[in-house]
Design a protein around this motif. Structure first.
Motif, PDB file in Angstrom:
ATOM      1  N   GLN A  21      35.603   1.444 -39.919  1.00  0.00           N
ATOM      2  CA  GLN A  21      37.043   1.367 -40.187  1.00  0.00           C
ATOM      3  C   GLN A  21      37.797   2.473 -39.459  1.00  0.00           C
ATOM      4  OE1 GLN A  21      37.336   1.532 -44.448  1.00  0.00           O
ATOM      5  NE2 GLN A  21      36.865  -0.644 -44.722  1.00  0.00           N
ATOM      6  N   ALA A  22      37.248   3.678 -39.470  1.00  0.00           N
ATOM      7  CA  ALA A  22      37.901   4.798 -38.792  1.00  0.00           C
ATOM      8  C   ALA A  22      37.962   4.557 -37.288  1.00  0.00           C
ATOM      9  CB  ALA A  22      37.164   6.098 -39.104  1.00  0.00           C
ATOM     10  N   LYS A  23      36.907   3.949 -36.738  1.00  0.00           N
ATOM     11  CA  LYS A  23      36.916   3.622 -35.304  1.00  0.00           C
ATOM     12  C   LYS A  23      38.009   2.606 -34.986  1.00  0.00           C
ATOM     13  CE  LYS A  23      32.085   4.548 -34.188  1.00  0.00           C
ATOM     14  NZ  LYS A  23      30.790   3.963 -33.821  1.00  0.00           N
ATOM     15  N   MET A  24      38.173   1.627 -35.874  1.00  0.00           N
ATOM     16  CA  MET A  24      39.217   0.622 -35.652  1.00  0.00           C
ATOM     17  C   MET A  24      40.601   1.259 -35.751  1.00  0.00           C
ATOM     18  SD  MET A  24      37.508  -2.700 -37.596  1.00  0.00           S
ATOM     19  CE  MET A  24      39.052  -3.176 -38.248  1.00  0.00           C
ATOM     20  N   GLN A  25      40.790   2.146 -36.724  1.00  0.00           N
ATOM     21  CA  GLN A  25      42.076   2.820 -36.863  1.00  0.00           C
ATOM     22  C   GLN A  25      42.356   3.696 -35.654  1.00  0.00           C
ATOM     23  OE1 GLN A  25      41.571   4.795 -40.616  1.00  0.00           O
ATOM     24  NE2 GLN A  25      42.188   2.998 -41.806  1.00  0.00           N
ATOM     25  N   PHE A  26      41.325   4.356 -35.142  1.00  0.00           N
ATOM     26  CA  PHE A  26      41.495   5.176 -33.948  1.00  0.00           C
ATOM     27  C   PHE A  26      41.887   4.317 -32.752  1.00  0.00           C
ATOM     28  CE2 PHE A  26      39.731   7.083 -30.075  1.00  0.00           C
ATOM     29  CZ  PHE A  26      40.458   8.263 -30.054  1.00  0.00           C
ATOM     30  N   SER A  31      45.958   2.495 -28.955  1.00  0.00           N
ATOM     31  CA  SER A  31      46.731   1.393 -28.391  1.00  0.00           C
ATOM     32  C   SER A  31      48.240   1.628 -28.582  1.00  0.00           C
ATOM     33  CB  SER A  31      46.301   0.084 -29.043  1.00  0.00           C
ATOM     34  OG  SER A  31      47.106  -0.973 -28.607  1.00  0.00           O
ATOM     35  N   ARG A  32      48.596   2.047 -29.777  1.00  0.00           N
ATOM     36  CA  ARG A  32      50.008   2.325 -30.080  1.00  0.00           C
ATOM     37  C   ARG A  32      50.535   3.448 -29.181  1.00  0.00           C
ATOM     38  NH1 ARG A  32      54.729   0.684 -32.740  1.00  0.00           N
ATOM     39  NH2 ARG A  32      55.815   2.569 -33.326  1.00  0.00           N
ATOM     40  N   TYR A  33      49.755   4.494 -29.006  1.00  0.00           N
ATOM     41  CA  TYR A  33      50.157   5.604 -28.142  1.00  0.00           C
ATOM     42  C   TYR A  33      50.354   5.120 -26.704  1.00  0.00           C
ATOM     43  CZ  TYR A  33      49.871   9.933 -25.478  1.00  0.00           C
ATOM     44  OH  TYR A  33      50.121  10.954 -24.600  1.00  0.00           O
ATOM     45  N   ASN A  34      49.426   4.304 -26.217  1.00  0.00           N
ATOM     46  CA  ASN A  34      49.550   3.781 -24.854  1.00  0.00           C
ATOM     47  C   ASN A  34      50.801   2.921 -24.704  1.00  0.00           C
ATOM     48  OD1 ASN A  34      47.184   5.066 -24.125  1.00  0.00           O
ATOM     49  ND2 ASN A  34      45.911   3.267 -24.431  1.00  0.00           N
ATOM     50  N   GLN A  92      51.315  10.189 -30.815  1.00  0.00           N
ATOM     51  CA  GLN A  92      50.301  11.175 -30.439  1.00  0.00           C
ATOM     52  C   GLN A  92      49.777  11.902 -31.682  1.00  0.00           C
ATOM     53  OE1 GLN A  92      51.726  14.201 -27.757  1.00  0.00           O
ATOM     54  NE2 GLN A  92      49.696  14.525 -26.911  1.00  0.00           N
ATOM     55  N   ARG A  93      50.674  12.234 -32.593  1.00  0.00           N
ATOM     56  CA  ARG A  93      50.266  12.889 -33.836  1.00  0.00           C
ATOM     57  C   ARG A  93      49.361  11.958 -34.656  1.00  0.00           C
ATOM     58  NH1 ARG A  93      55.147  13.853 -36.421  1.00  0.00           N
ATOM     59  NH2 ARG A  93      55.686  15.112 -34.616  1.00  0.00           N
ATOM     60  N   ASN A  94      49.748  10.681 -34.734  1.00  0.00           N
ATOM     61  CA  ASN A  94      48.917   9.707 -35.454  1.00  0.00           C
ATOM     62  C   ASN A  94      47.552   9.557 -34.796  1.00  0.00           C
ATOM     63  OD1 ASN A  94      50.906   9.225 -37.347  1.00  0.00           O
ATOM     64  ND2 ASN A  94      51.727   7.455 -36.272  1.00  0.00           N
ATOM     65  N   LEU A  95      47.530   9.591 -33.479  1.00  0.00           N
ATOM     66  CA  LEU A  95      46.272   9.499 -32.741  1.00  0.00           C
ATOM     67  C   LEU A  95      45.380  10.693 -33.057  1.00  0.00           C
ATOM     68  CD1 LEU A  95      44.530   8.085 -30.600  1.00  0.00           C
ATOM     69  CD2 LEU A  95      45.770   9.390 -28.867  1.00  0.00           C
ATOM     70  N   GLU A  96      45.940  11.878 -33.092  1.00  0.00           N
ATOM     71  CA  GLU A  96      45.157  13.073 -33.413  1.00  0.00           C
ATOM     72  C   GLU A  96      44.620  13.013 -34.840  1.00  0.00           C
ATOM     73  OE1 GLU A  96      43.935  15.569 -31.566  1.00  0.00           O
ATOM     74  OE2 GLU A  96      44.731  14.354 -29.924  1.00  0.00           O
TER      75      GLU A  96
END
Length: 149
Positions: A21-26, A31-34, A92-96
């Motif tokens: 699940q964490a991998k999918m969220q990452f 994707s959102r950041y890109n 970017q913050r969400n990605l981190e």
């Protein structure tokens, strides 16, 4: 030989699911950041277009209404770019955060896998001892029965 059964296997399975699940969220955060980066690049390209248009309008015959429209468009692009920069920073913050969460979950899963490996090693050691005892008993029995003969 007895069959190995890890008593905390269900916890390990849950940790593996949490990691998935964490991998999918990452991946979603990446994707959102890109996407946000692409939107920012598109806005910056549009601004370049308006800057070039402004320079072209100033070199020819001066048309005040077109210059004003162009200036308004440039101002609007600046506002949009500022807003998009905020969206990029948020993404970017969400990605981190997603990356940190993934690292936590992976560490936790690896810890449980190490515990399982240690339990398996202990199981093998117990099996060796049991087998050794059995061989000793068999040897003692055979030795004793040969003495009686």
């Amino acid at each position: 030989m007895a069959r190995f059964r890890y008593r905390m296997q269900n916890i390990l399975d849950i940790k593996t699911q949490l990691e998935t699940q964490a991998k999918m969220q990452f991946a979603q955060a990446q994707s959102r950041y890109n996407e946000e980066e692409k939107k920012l690049a598109a806005l910056q390209e549009r601004k370049k277009y308006y800057v070039n248009q402004s320079e072209a309008l100033r070199t020819g015959a001066l048309q005040v209404t077109e210059l004003r429209e162009n200036q308004r468009a440039l101002d609007r692009m600046d506002e949009l770019i500022k807003a998009q920069i905020l969206q990029v920073r948020l993404a970017q913050r969400n990605l981190e955060n997603a990356r940190e969460r993934l690292q936590e979950v992976m560490t936790d899963r690896k810890t449980h896998e190490r515990l399982k490996e240690k339990a398996f090693d202990a199981f093998l050691e117990e099996e060796k001892l049991a087998e050794s005892k059995e061989i000793d008993q068999l040897t003692s029995y055979l030795y004793g029965s040969k003495k009686e003969e």
